[in-house]
Write a protein that holds these residues in place. Structure first.
Motif, short mmCIF file in Angstrom:
data_model
loop_
_atom_site.label_atom_id
_atom_site.label_comp_id
_atom_site.label_asym_id
_atom_site.label_seq_id
_atom_site.Cartn_x
_atom_site.Cartn_y
_atom_site.Cartn_z
N GLU A 111 3.83 -4.20 -6.03
CA GLU A 111 4.55 -3.12 -6.68
C GLU A 111 5.86 -3.66 -7.21
O GLU A 111 6.54 -4.46 -6.55
CB GLU A 111 4.83 -1.98 -5.70
CG GLU A 111 3.56 -1.33 -5.13
CD GLU A 111 3.89 -0.24 -4.14
OE1 GLU A 111 5.10 -0.02 -3.89
OE2 GLU A 111 2.95 0.39 -3.62
N ARG A 123 -9.27 -3.25 -3.61
CA ARG A 123 -8.16 -3.01 -2.67
C ARG A 123 -6.87 -2.67 -3.38
O ARG A 123 -6.09 -1.84 -2.90
CB ARG A 123 -7.97 -4.25 -1.79
CG ARG A 123 -6.78 -4.16 -0.84
CD ARG A 123 -6.76 -5.34 0.12
NE ARG A 123 -6.78 -6.60 -0.59
CZ ARG A 123 -5.68 -7.22 -1.01
NH1 ARG A 123 -4.48 -6.68 -0.84
NH2 ARG A 123 -5.78 -8.39 -1.63
N ILE A 124 -6.62 -3.28 -4.54
CA ILE A 124 -5.35 -3.07 -5.23
C ILE A 124 -5.47 -2.05 -6.36
O ILE A 124 -4.50 -1.81 -7.08
CB ILE A 124 -4.82 -4.40 -5.80
CG1 ILE A 124 -5.77 -4.97 -6.86
CG2 ILE A 124 -4.59 -5.41 -4.69
CD1 ILE A 124 -5.27 -6.25 -7.49
N GLY A 125 -6.66 -1.45 -6.52
CA GLY A 125 -6.82 -0.41 -7.54
C GLY A 125 -6.94 -0.93 -8.95
O GLY A 125 -6.40 -0.32 -9.88
N THR A 182 -3.15 -12.05 -7.18
CA THR A 182 -3.02 -10.60 -7.03
C THR A 182 -2.22 -10.00 -8.16
O THR A 182 -2.58 -8.95 -8.71
CB THR A 182 -2.37 -10.27 -5.68
OG1 THR A 182 -3.13 -10.86 -4.62
CG2 THR A 182 -2.29 -8.77 -5.46
N GLU A 205 -1.65 -3.06 -0.33
CA GLU A 205 -2.31 -2.42 -1.47
C GLU A 205 -2.07 -3.15 -2.77
O GLU A 205 -2.41 -2.64 -3.84
CB GLU A 205 -1.84 -0.96 -1.59
CG GLU A 205 -2.32 -0.04 -0.48
CD GLU A 205 -1.57 -0.28 0.82
OE1 GLU A 205 -0.42 -0.79 0.73
OE2 GLU A 205 -2.11 0.02 1.90
N SER A 257 2.52 -5.91 -0.76
CA SER A 257 2.03 -5.06 0.32
C SER A 257 0.52 -5.21 0.42
O SER A 257 -0.11 -5.94 -0.35
CB SER A 257 2.41 -3.58 0.05
OG SER A 257 1.78 -3.11 -1.13
N GLU A 285 -3.97 -7.49 -10.92
CA GLU A 285 -3.43 -6.15 -11.12
C GLU A 285 -2.95 -5.97 -12.56
O GLU A 285 -3.09 -4.89 -13.15
CB GLU A 285 -2.29 -5.89 -10.14
CG GLU A 285 -1.93 -4.43 -9.99
CD GLU A 285 -1.14 -4.15 -8.72
OE1 GLU A 285 -0.56 -3.05 -8.63
OE2 GLU A 285 -1.11 -5.02 -7.84
#
Length: 472
Positions: free
Chosen positions: A288, A153-155, A113, A285, A283, A117
């Motif tokens: 962060e 989901r994570i943009g 993840t 999303e 999280s 990202e």
């Protein structure tokens, strides 16, 4: 023809040896050692994609000629920003072109993840570049559809983020050479297999060959590569130890599965410091970054008397260059058991036994017959000796039912003789405490005066003096 030699490999941890054993000497598992034949390619032969020259031919002799060090240019290398300031700081300012970075961590901790990202961030930042404006993400564990689901989901949906799903090393190298991306991510080293050498996927031979091929491609094409690595049950990086020596940067992605806090630590870094720590929050999303983790380790409260409770004390610990506040909570109850219970979370239980004895002998507070429960907030770790004074203060506050003001912190190590000993980089901790609104700090006797604006420093030489200053 390549020569072969018989080797025995543990499928659990990757240990290899010259003979078969019923139990693996590395991880202790039974029945996991199997025999395989390790191929030794002839000198100069390496895995090559269709139409790709061998590695020995890709480097001209002139490029490796020795030159005087004074004739070598000192121009600054333009690093690639990851989109995470925490990630960039751990790497020493960003990703160095041509470098290979190994990201290791427990299963499910968030390695894929974080890197997906990061790939989306780099693809977004390089969208308007004139060359190398693509990012290549190669997954050997998931299909393209599965990676896309997580990306949405994570943009991380970017048109110049290229996805590929393969486990063949030749295909991986061919894709990197074909697209020449600004960044290549391979997930993971243990799933990629070379057809030129024997051995099971994830074995020492395969991992070594995969790492060597990716490093050679990264240096030749000046393309940075982020490589995901698995870990064994004891937390060490799976595969041969030479894997860590070959790559340029080794980062450990750590965290507690019960909390959302994640820590990225640089274990090895040829381009920056090795004591930096990056904080992230996991999280639904995505991930962060947490630029100021102070609120994660402190319980809520506005400092008024109504919110003050007994049995809590704040200290400041060092994690690399970063000073983190840790709140220690203690609960003292009468024991109905023949042997009083000691429960610790985030604190060394052996250290607790020693501090309870010192508190009885030199502090005049007897807790030997009580049940003691000591814990930290949000998965913080108070295992540094500099947290001793805060632990003892929390126990004394709980035993006497006397709250410690929320603007007071305690920093210091306690010896068996009841003395409060100095801790490293105390001034740095005090400045962080003053920034967070603490007005009083109980510390060991200073060799030189430390002036921190807005902070009242109370020096204590013994445990009794420190408790008198904290519980006044």
């Amino acid at each position: 023809m390549a020569k072969t030699s018989s080797q025995f490999l543990c499928s659990e941890c990757g240990w290899s040896g010259p003979k078969w054993l019923g139990r693996c000497p590395e991880c202790g598992q039974w029945g996991t050692i199997e025999e395989f034949h390790e191929a030794r390619p002839a000198a100069g032969s390496r895995t090559a994609a269709p139409g790709r020259t061998s590695r020995t031919q890709s480097h001209p002799v002139a490029s490796s000629a020795a030159r005087p060090i004074t004739d070598i240019g000192t121009e600054n290398i333009s690093r690639i920003a990851t989109g995470f300031s925490e990630f960039d700081r751990v790497l020493g300012g960003g990703i160095v072109p041509g470098s290979v970075t190994l990201i290791a961590g427990e299963p499910g901790i968030g390695k894929s993840t974080l890197l997906l990202e990061t790939a989306g961030n780099v693809a977004r930042l390089t969208a308007f570049a004139t060359e190398r404006n693509t990012v290549l993400y190669i997954s050997g564990e998931e299909s393209q559809a599965q990676v896309r689901m997580r990306a949405s989901r994570i943009g991380a949906m970017e048109p110049n983020l290229l996805l590929a799903s393969t486990t063949d090393l030749s295909t991986v190298l061919g894709l990197i050479e074909q697209f020449k991306p600004a960044l290549a991510i391979v997930d993971s080293a243990q799933t990629i297999v070379s057809q030129d050498v024997d051995g099971i996927s994830g074995g020492s031979t395969q991992v070594r060959e995969v790492a060597s091929a990716l490093i050679d491609t990264a240096k030749t094409l000046d393309i940075p590569v982020l490589l995901v690595g698995h870990v064994t049950k004891d937390g060490s990086i799976a595969g041969p130890r030479t894997l860590e020596h070959l790559v340029d940067v080794v980062c450990q992605f750590e965290g507690d599965a019960e909390t959302a806090l994640r820590m990225l630590r640089a274990v090895k870094n040829r381009f920056g410091p090795t004591d930096e720590v990056g904080c992230f929050d996991m999280s639904g999303e995505g991930i962060e970054e947490v630029t100021d983790p102070s609120g994660l380790f402190l319980s809520t409260g506005n400092g008024s008397a109504a919110t003050q409770v007994d049995g809590t004390c704040v200290t400041f610990t060092l994690d690399g260059h970063r000073s983190l506040p840790i709140e220690v909570q203690a609960l003292v109850t009468k024991s109905v058991l023949p042997t009083p219970r000691r429960a610790a979370n985030g604190v060394d239980s052996n250290r607790i036994a020693m501090l309870v004895a010192v508190l009885y002998r030199h502090g005049g507070i007897n807790l030997l017959a009580n049940d003691l429960y000591i814990s930290t907030i949000a998965g913080g770790q108070a295992r540094e000796p500099g947290c001793d004074l805060a632990i003892v203060a929390a126990l004394a506050s709980a035993a006497k039912s006397k709250p410690i003001p929320r603007t007071t912190c305690a920093i210091g190590e306690i010896s068996l003789t009841g003395q409060v000993r100095p801790v490293p980089r105390l001034e740095y901790r005090l400045r962080e405490a003053a920034r967070l609104g603490f007005t009083t700090a109980v510390v060991p006797t200073l060799r030189k005066n430390v002036a921190v604006p807005g902070m009242g420093v109370v020096q204590a030489d013994t445990l009794q003096d420190a408790l008198a200053a904290i519980l006044r």
